[in-house]
Write a protein that holds these residues in place. Structure first.
Motif, mmCIF file in Angstrom:
data_model
loop_
_atom_site.group_PDB
_atom_site.id
_atom_site.type_symbol
_atom_site.label_atom_id
_atom_site.label_comp_id
_atom_site.label_asym_id
_atom_site.label_seq_id
_atom_site.Cartn_x
_atom_site.Cartn_y
_atom_site.Cartn_z
ATOM 1 N N VAL A 10 22.745 33.278 -29.441
ATOM 2 C CA VAL A 10 24.080 33.373 -28.098
ATOM 3 C C VAL A 10 23.185 35.031 -27.844
ATOM 4 O O VAL A 10 24.100 35.962 -28.474
ATOM 5 N N LEU A 11 23.191 35.413 -26.762
ATOM 6 C CA LEU A 11 22.688 36.587 -26.276
ATOM 7 C C LEU A 11 23.291 36.834 -25.010
ATOM 8 O O LEU A 11 22.946 37.990 -24.590
ATOM 9 N N LYS A 12 24.876 35.886 -24.488
ATOM 10 C CA LYS A 12 24.897 36.390 -23.650
ATOM 11 C C LYS A 12 25.474 37.980 -23.644
ATOM 12 O O LYS A 12 25.803 38.610 -22.724
ATOM 13 N N ALA A 13 26.283 38.934 -24.652
ATOM 14 C CA ALA A 13 26.430 40.291 -24.550
ATOM 15 C C ALA A 13 25.048 40.765 -24.743
ATOM 16 O O ALA A 13 25.296 41.963 -25.075
ATOM 17 N N VAL A 14 24.089 40.890 -24.469
ATOM 18 C CA VAL A 14 22.718 41.293 -24.830
ATOM 19 C C VAL A 14 21.863 41.231 -23.280
ATOM 20 O O VAL A 14 21.877 40.823 -22.707
ATOM 21 N N LYS A 15 21.632 43.457 -23.142
ATOM 22 C CA LYS A 15 20.812 43.529 -22.390
ATOM 23 C C LYS A 15 19.413 43.196 -22.307
ATOM 24 O O LYS A 15 18.689 42.451 -21.556
ATOM 25 N N LYS A 16 19.004 44.053 -23.596
ATOM 26 C CA LYS A 16 17.379 43.695 -24.315
ATOM 27 C C LYS A 16 17.160 44.122 -25.275
ATOM 28 O O LYS A 16 17.739 44.992 -25.638
ATOM 29 N N ILE A 17 16.090 42.747 -25.531
ATOM 30 C CA ILE A 17 15.450 43.270 -26.973
ATOM 31 C C ILE A 17 14.342 43.361 -27.164
ATOM 32 O O ILE A 17 13.658 42.354 -26.747
ATOM 33 N N ALA A 18 14.180 45.240 -27.913
ATOM 34 C CA ALA A 18 12.839 45.459 -27.992
ATOM 35 C C ALA A 18 12.164 45.029 -29.373
ATOM 36 O O ALA A 18 12.958 45.101 -30.081
ATOM 37 N N VAL A 19 10.792 44.700 -29.856
ATOM 38 C CA VAL A 19 10.212 44.120 -30.940
ATOM 39 C C VAL A 19 8.919 44.851 -30.709
ATOM 40 O O VAL A 19 8.061 44.528 -30.189
ATOM 41 N N GLN A 20 8.674 46.300 -32.425
ATOM 42 C CA GLN A 20 7.707 46.717 -32.418
ATOM 43 C C GLN A 20 7.123 46.204 -34.223
ATOM 44 O O GLN A 20 7.957 46.260 -34.833
ATOM 45 N N PHE A 21 6.456 46.299 -33.910
ATOM 46 C CA PHE A 21 5.967 45.987 -35.795
ATOM 47 C C PHE A 21 3.532 46.029 -35.121
ATOM 48 O O PHE A 21 3.208 45.298 -34.237
ATOM 49 N N CYS A 22 3.568 45.872 -35.867
ATOM 50 C CA CYS A 22 2.071 45.676 -36.129
ATOM 51 C C CYS A 22 1.571 44.564 -36.914
ATOM 52 O O CYS A 22 2.304 44.143 -38.246
ATOM 53 N N PRO A 23 1.093 43.639 -36.687
ATOM 54 C CA PRO A 23 1.085 42.708 -37.457
ATOM 55 C C PRO A 23 0.107 42.683 -38.709
ATOM 56 O O PRO A 23 -0.317 41.607 -39.236
ATOM 57 N N PHE A 24 -0.647 43.649 -38.610
ATOM 58 C CA PHE A 24 -1.685 43.775 -39.904
ATOM 59 C C PHE A 24 -0.868 44.070 -40.956
ATOM 60 O O PHE A 24 -1.483 44.396 -42.046
ATOM 61 N N GLU A 25 0.715 44.821 -41.061
ATOM 62 C CA GLU A 25 0.804 45.098 -42.028
ATOM 63 C C GLU A 25 1.826 43.756 -42.777
ATOM 64 O O GLU A 25 1.910 42.897 -42.117
ATOM 65 N N SER A 26 2.424 43.793 -44.284
ATOM 66 C CA SER A 26 2.702 42.590 -45.194
ATOM 67 C C SER A 26 3.945 42.946 -44.694
ATOM 68 O O SER A 26 5.073 41.665 -44.996
ATOM 69 N N ASN A 27 5.140 43.730 -43.835
ATOM 70 C CA ASN A 27 6.246 43.810 -44.206
ATOM 71 C C ASN A 27 6.994 43.148 -42.524
ATOM 72 O O ASN A 27 7.703 43.301 -42.686
ATOM 73 N N VAL A 28 6.438 42.741 -41.743
ATOM 74 C CA VAL A 28 6.521 42.443 -40.920
ATOM 75 C C VAL A 28 7.043 40.674 -40.577
ATOM 76 O O VAL A 28 7.629 39.824 -39.740
ATOM 77 N N ARG A 29 6.858 39.770 -42.161
ATOM 78 C CA ARG A 29 7.011 38.888 -40.882
ATOM 79 C C ARG A 29 9.052 38.246 -41.057
ATOM 80 O O ARG A 29 8.774 37.860 -39.929
ATOM 81 N N SER A 30 9.750 38.793 -41.620
ATOM 82 C CA SER A 30 11.482 38.678 -41.377
ATOM 83 C C SER A 30 11.106 39.576 -39.907
ATOM 84 O O SER A 30 12.147 38.710 -38.683
ATOM 85 N N THR A 31 10.572 40.542 -39.181
ATOM 86 C CA THR A 31 10.726 40.710 -37.900
ATOM 87 C C THR A 31 9.991 39.654 -36.981
ATOM 88 O O THR A 31 10.232 39.340 -35.729
ATOM 89 N N ARG A 32 9.219 39.626 -37.384
ATOM 90 C CA ARG A 32 8.472 38.272 -36.397
ATOM 91 C C ARG A 32 9.342 36.393 -36.517
ATOM 92 O O ARG A 32 9.041 36.252 -35.397
ATOM 93 N N GLU A 33 9.892 36.757 -37.636
ATOM 94 C CA GLU A 33 10.857 34.982 -37.560
ATOM 95 C C GLU A 33 12.242 35.208 -36.950
ATOM 96 O O GLU A 33 12.026 34.768 -35.967
ATOM 97 N N PHE A 34 12.564 37.445 -36.468
ATOM 98 C CA PHE A 34 13.605 37.224 -35.870
ATOM 99 C C PHE A 34 13.273 36.341 -34.274
ATOM 100 O O PHE A 34 13.945 36.354 -33.246
ATOM 101 N N LEU A 35 11.599 37.976 -33.664
ATOM 102 C CA LEU A 35 11.598 37.310 -32.509
ATOM 103 C C LEU A 35 10.994 35.831 -32.043
ATOM 104 O O LEU A 35 11.488 35.685 -30.900
#
Length: 108
Positions: A10-35
């Motif tokens: 639920v994004l009711k209280a949220v104004k902005k979500i910015a997600v930054q990642f390098c797709p070639f790194e091995s540690n981005v899976r959780s960030t991509r799933e969150f996105l």
């Protein structure tokens, strides 16, 4: 991607979500799933004014989620050492607290 499918975002209280990642790194899976969770049609329909921005970099930078709430507070999640469930739990607990504060303020 094995994202928790039963979690309701639920994004009711949220104004902005910015997600930054390098797709070639091995540690981005959780960030991509969150996105994927916060960028889904169902989640976006809870607040049409919330901006969900993804920045794909190729500079070997660590994955970061920067969340700005309507009251100006910020939450920064560094996704390199967190699972998508941990990120979602931290995000949702703060959203729930802010929603509760807004309801209390509205009653006064």
């Amino acid at each position: 991607m094995a994202a928790p499918s039963k979690a309701t975002v639920v994004l009711k209280a949220v104004k902005k979500i910015a997600v930054q990642f390098c797709p070639f790194e091995s540690n981005v899976r959780s960030t991509r799933e969150f996105l994927a969770m916060v960028g889904s049609e169902k989640a976006r329909s809870t607040n049409m004014n919330c901006e969900v921005i993804s920045v794909v970099r190729h500079d070997q930078s660590a994955p970061v989620v920067d969340i700005t709430y309507l009251d100006g507070d910020k939450l920064v999640l560094k996704g390199a050492k967190l699972t998508s469930s941990e990120m979602l739990n931290a995000f949702q607990s703060l959203c729930t607290a802010k929603d509760l504060q807004a309801k209390i303020a509205a009653k006064k």
